[in-house]
Design a protein around this motif. Sequence first.
Motif, PDB file in Angstrom:
ATOM      1  N   VAL A 119       8.490   7.250 -10.804  1.00 41.63           N
ATOM      2  CA  VAL A 119       8.534   5.688 -10.139  1.00 41.63           C
ATOM      3  C   VAL A 119       8.383   5.910  -8.763  1.00 41.63           C
ATOM      4  O   VAL A 119       7.662   4.879  -8.273  1.00 41.63           O
ATOM      5  N   VAL A 120       9.208   6.583  -8.137  1.00 41.61           N
ATOM      6  CA  VAL A 120       9.096   6.387  -6.509  1.00 41.61           C
ATOM      7  C   VAL A 120       7.680   6.933  -6.038  1.00 41.61           C
ATOM      8  O   VAL A 120       7.102   6.260  -5.278  1.00 41.61           O
ATOM      9  N   VAL A 121       7.354   7.972  -6.588  1.00 42.28           N
ATOM     10  CA  VAL A 121       5.961   8.634  -6.293  1.00 42.28           C
ATOM     11  C   VAL A 121       4.888   7.461  -6.529  1.00 42.28           C
ATOM     12  O   VAL A 121       4.255   7.011  -5.576  1.00 42.28           O
ATOM     13  N   GLY A 122       4.999   6.757  -7.454  1.00 45.57           N
ATOM     14  CA  GLY A 122       3.964   5.668  -7.886  1.00 45.57           C
ATOM     15  C   GLY A 122       4.109   4.531  -6.889  1.00 45.57           C
ATOM     16  O   GLY A 122       3.118   4.011  -6.074  1.00 45.57           O
ATOM     17  N   LEU A 123       5.228   4.241  -6.491  1.00 48.99           N
ATOM     18  CA  LEU A 123       5.739   3.036  -5.511  1.00 48.99           C
ATOM     19  C   LEU A 123       5.309   3.387  -4.111  1.00 48.99           C
ATOM     20  O   LEU A 123       4.583   2.527  -3.609  1.00 48.99           O
ATOM     21  N   VAL A 124       5.479   4.735  -3.835  1.00 45.85           N
ATOM     22  CA  VAL A 124       5.000   5.041  -2.425  1.00 45.85           C
ATOM     23  C   VAL A 124       3.729   5.387  -2.262  1.00 45.85           C
ATOM     24  O   VAL A 124       3.071   4.704  -1.444  1.00 45.85           O
ATOM     25  N   TRP A 125       3.055   5.623  -3.166  1.00 49.04           N
ATOM     26  CA  TRP A 125       1.536   6.061  -2.985  1.00 49.04           C
ATOM     27  C   TRP A 125       0.975   4.581  -3.237  1.00 49.04           C
ATOM     28  O   TRP A 125      -0.049   4.349  -2.390  1.00 49.04           O
ATOM     29  N   GLY A 126       1.500   3.615  -3.886  1.00 43.75           N
ATOM     30  CA  GLY A 126       0.994   2.166  -3.995  1.00 43.75           C
ATOM     31  C   GLY A 126       1.088   1.682  -2.527  1.00 43.75           C
ATOM     32  O   GLY A 126       0.095   0.995  -1.840  1.00 43.75           O
ATOM     33  N   TRP A 127       2.337   1.929  -1.660  1.00 52.04           N
ATOM     34  CA  TRP A 127       2.300   1.301  -0.489  1.00 52.04           C
ATOM     35  C   TRP A 127       1.417   2.012   0.664  1.00 52.04           C
ATOM     36  O   TRP A 127       0.771   1.505   1.542  1.00 52.04           O
ATOM     37  N   LEU A 128       1.499   3.435   0.502  1.00 49.04           N
ATOM     38  CA  LEU A 128       0.247   4.203   1.356  1.00 49.04           C
ATOM     39  C   LEU A 128      -0.920   3.661   1.038  1.00 49.04           C
ATOM     40  O   LEU A 128      -1.925   3.879   1.856  1.00 49.04           O
ATOM     41  N   LEU A 129      -1.642   3.221   0.133  1.00 53.62           N
ATOM     42  CA  LEU A 129      -2.955   2.907  -0.385  1.00 53.62           C
ATOM     43  C   LEU A 129      -3.154   1.533  -0.125  1.00 53.62           C
ATOM     44  O   LEU A 129      -4.131   1.090  -0.684  1.00 53.62           O
ATOM     45  N   GLN A 130      -2.288   0.711   0.279  1.00 51.99           N
ATOM     46  CA  GLN A 130      -2.565  -0.628   0.461  1.00 51.99           C
ATOM     47  C   GLN A 130      -3.914  -0.647   1.101  1.00 51.99           C
ATOM     48  O   GLN A 130      -4.133  -0.157   2.217  1.00 51.99           O
ATOM     49  N   GLY A 131      -4.632  -1.747   0.813  1.00 48.05           N
ATOM     50  CA  GLY A 131      -5.798  -2.115   1.480  1.00 48.05           C
ATOM     51  C   GLY A 131      -5.847  -2.239   3.006  1.00 48.05           C
ATOM     52  O   GLY A 131      -6.468  -1.688   3.657  1.00 48.05           O
ATOM     53  N   ARG A 132      -5.023  -3.154   3.356  1.00 46.39           N
ATOM     54  CA  ARG A 132      -4.650  -3.482   4.667  1.00 46.39           C
ATOM     55  C   ARG A 132      -3.491  -2.962   5.230  1.00 46.39           C
ATOM     56  O   ARG A 132      -2.390  -3.446   4.654  1.00 46.39           O
ATOM     57  N   GLY A 133      -3.369  -2.243   6.075  1.00 42.43           N
ATOM     58  CA  GLY A 133      -2.174  -1.735   6.833  1.00 42.43           C
ATOM     59  C   GLY A 133      -1.337  -0.774   5.872  1.00 42.43           C
ATOM     60  O   GLY A 133      -0.400  -0.022   6.398  1.00 42.43           O
ATOM     61  N   GLY A 134      -2.076  -0.033   4.896  1.00 43.71           N
ATOM     62  CA  GLY A 134      -1.715   1.107   4.400  1.00 43.71           C
ATOM     63  C   GLY A 134      -2.069   2.319   5.186  1.00 43.71           C
ATOM     64  O   GLY A 134      -3.001   2.094   5.962  1.00 43.71           O
ATOM     65  N   LEU A 135      -1.051   3.220   5.069  1.00 46.96           N
ATOM     66  CA  LEU A 135      -1.179   4.415   5.911  1.00 46.96           C
ATOM     67  C   LEU A 135      -2.596   5.322   5.841  1.00 46.96           C
ATOM     68  O   LEU A 135      -3.210   5.483   6.756  1.00 46.96           O
ATOM     69  N   ILE A 136      -3.010   5.329   4.426  1.00 44.01           N
ATOM     70  CA  ILE A 136      -4.417   5.922   4.098  1.00 44.01           C
ATOM     71  C   ILE A 136      -5.403   5.150   5.121  1.00 44.01           C
ATOM     72  O   ILE A 136      -6.204   5.870   5.770  1.00 44.01           O
ATOM     73  N   ASN A 137      -5.410   3.887   4.725  1.00 50.78           N
ATOM     74  CA  ASN A 137      -6.765   3.081   5.553  1.00 50.78           C
ATOM     75  C   ASN A 137      -6.404   3.102   7.033  1.00 50.78           C
ATOM     76  O   ASN A 137      -7.310   2.957   7.439  1.00 50.78           O
ATOM     77  N   PRO A 148     -11.364   0.927   1.987  1.00 47.47           N
ATOM     78  CA  PRO A 148     -11.740   0.000   0.814  1.00 47.47           C
ATOM     79  C   PRO A 148     -10.234  -0.390   0.252  1.00 47.47           C
ATOM     80  O   PRO A 148      -8.903   0.039   0.548  1.00 47.47           O
ATOM     81  N   GLY A 149     -10.365  -1.267  -0.700  1.00 46.39           N
ATOM     82  CA  GLY A 149      -9.070  -1.854  -1.217  1.00 46.39           C
ATOM     83  C   GLY A 149      -8.831  -0.946  -2.666  1.00 46.39           C
ATOM     84  O   GLY A 149      -9.437  -1.226  -3.742  1.00 46.39           O
ATOM     85  N   TRP A 150      -8.119   0.181  -2.261  1.00 40.22           N
ATOM     86  CA  TRP A 150      -8.076   1.162  -3.348  1.00 40.22           C
ATOM     87  C   TRP A 150      -7.375   0.568  -4.753  1.00 40.22           C
ATOM     88  O   TRP A 150      -8.043   0.946  -5.631  1.00 40.22           O
ATOM     89  N   LEU A 151      -6.606  -0.222  -4.510  1.00 38.78           N
ATOM     90  CA  LEU A 151      -5.892  -0.637  -5.868  1.00 38.78           C
ATOM     91  C   LEU A 151      -6.469  -1.971  -6.290  1.00 38.78           C
ATOM     92  O   LEU A 151      -6.047  -2.705  -7.308  1.00 38.78           O
ATOM     93  N   VAL A 152      -7.379  -2.441  -5.613  1.00 37.94           N
ATOM     94  CA  VAL A 152      -7.887  -4.014  -6.065  1.00 37.94           C
ATOM     95  C   VAL A 152      -9.127  -3.848  -6.882  1.00 37.94           C
ATOM     96  O   VAL A 152      -9.432  -4.120  -7.674  1.00 37.94           O
ATOM     97  N   ASP A 153     -10.005  -2.789  -6.347  1.00 39.61           N
ATOM     98  CA  ASP A 153     -11.245  -2.266  -6.968  1.00 39.61           C
ATOM     99  C   ASP A 153     -10.758  -1.519  -8.011  1.00 39.61           C
ATOM    100  O   ASP A 153     -10.127  -0.374  -8.237  1.00 39.61           O
ATOM    101  N   PRO A 154     -11.337  -2.132  -9.545  1.00 39.88           N
ATOM    102  CA  PRO A 154     -10.987  -1.482 -10.663  1.00 39.88           C
ATOM    103  C   PRO A 154     -11.331   0.218 -10.721  1.00 39.88           C
ATOM    104  O   PRO A 154     -10.655   1.249 -11.132  1.00 39.88           O
TER     105      PRO A 154
END
Lengths: 294, 284
Positions: A119-137, A148-154
């Motif tokens: 659950v935490v892993v999913g939560l944290v990766w969701g946060w890291l993968l945020q389109g704007r301001g996420g660490l990855i981007n 790209p919008g990682w979690l917005v684009d299907p």
Amino acid sequence: MTGRRIGWGQRLAPYLFLLPNLLIFGVFTIYPALNSVNISFYESSNGRTFRPVGLDNYRRILSDEQFWSAAANTLVFVLAYVLISVLVALGVAVLLNRRLRGRGFFRATFFLPMVLSPVVVGLVWGWLLQGRGGLINTVLGGLGLPTPGWLVDPALAMVAAVGVGVWIHLGFYALILLAGLQAIDPHLHEAAALDGAGPWQRFRLITVPLLRPTTLVVLVLATIAGFQSFDFLYSLTGGGPLGATTLLVQYIYQRGFESPISYGLASAGSVLLFVVILLVTLVQFGLARRREAV
Amino acid sequence: MSPPRWTGIGGRPMPPAGKVLAYTGLVALALLVLAPVLWTVLSSFKSSTELSLRPPRLLPESFRPDNYVDALGRFNFAVYLRNSVLVTVAATVLTLVVNTMAAYALAKYNFRGRTTLFLIILGTIMVPLQVIFIPVYQVVADLGLVNSLWGLIIPAAATPTGVFLLRQYMLTIPDELIEAARIDGAGEPRIFLRVVLPLCKPALAVVAIFSVVWRWNDFLWPLVVAQDEHTYTLQVALARFAAEEVVPFNLILAMSVVTMAPVVVVFLFMQRQIVQGIAQTGFK
């Protein structure tokens, strides 16, 4: 034979030792497993009143677009997850099988995500993968790469789902493969090297065939884990966007616990999912056995 | 194309180029694994304004435990923590007790139906809880265990994997030892407790660690059974709050760290046993 007579205590003992386990196991696993087949022929939206409907649940589920979309997603997810996991894990295991400094550190590090809360892993990766301001981007943007919008684009959400799944389990599979590698007699490699076989040839002709039983175990474990993926996906994408990462398990959960609730549909889905897992596992074992016979 | 030298197996040292490649690969992967975890821990000390800084800064302004204190004070964080601890400890104890007893019966006694029983138990490893949780939920509901911690503790206690691992280990204990104890007049429970259990410590440790990790991280089942806030575990609370966005993200991060910390500590201390346990037991 002049063996001692087996006393009553000794004859009863195994049953008494088994009793607590079988009680829990029977009530909470065996009985429900059989009952889910039964429920799939009934319909109920409250779990109290059940109406027999024959094969209607199966008819309904097989004509449900969402079911097929979840089935397709599961297929894509499991294939990508299993292939990538096993290949990368094999690479890692081969690297870790060398005499290296810090081998223990790497082994422990790669295994770490396995004990983290999905659950935490999913939560944290969701946060890291945020389109704007996420660490990855932020990092990608800093390198002048697209953000790209990682979690917005299907399509990208599925990539992210597979990636996070691999991230979690990689070390576990690598560890099992490493144990298999270490069981291979090093003399075989030395002998082959003396006969002039290069490293790649030795890998292909000695390591791969001898590692096949271990690889099969990893393949089966990964496949079952792939089909069961739920926790980290629930908190990473919630099955979205637009159902793009909704797998069969989540579909069953939704039918069973989110309105409109239909225990019959959910159970029919469970039965179908179990049949698929069973078939895939049997096929894997069958293929492995046939290979061995050749 | 010349093959990469480091794919070879064997004890000989690698050529320098292969070594560099191997280390590069391993270090890159290790960073990929560790960075998200470290980033989460560092960020859990940041205020919400600091969290929204673009680009983000690596270290928080100060390492004050504000988020942790806030998270503890808000909602029933202490209750979720207590629930998680209670469920994990009780379930692990129960798992060890019932699985060890069953494994002993399957490993050291000849009785009718032994093989069939073992095969049934093994076969259900393939039945994921996810597939049967609706009928399990029904049973739990009929027994009145919904919204009770017992509903979280009991159902998954008899794990087929645990029985399997313990049985495999007990097979290695010589039968003569048990026979000798019988000749000395020890009863069956006494033999189990005094002779067999002490010899099973390594296997018990592995099953205990796995049980702690699994139960602590368990999510789908608690999500189904714990519908009322006073029975939420950390996992359920965290997922629900994160989904509903009722809690600011800096608090979610602090809760996340608390949710990860116990198993990471267990892992760091028991890492060797975990790794060896996986390598040695039935997985091969």
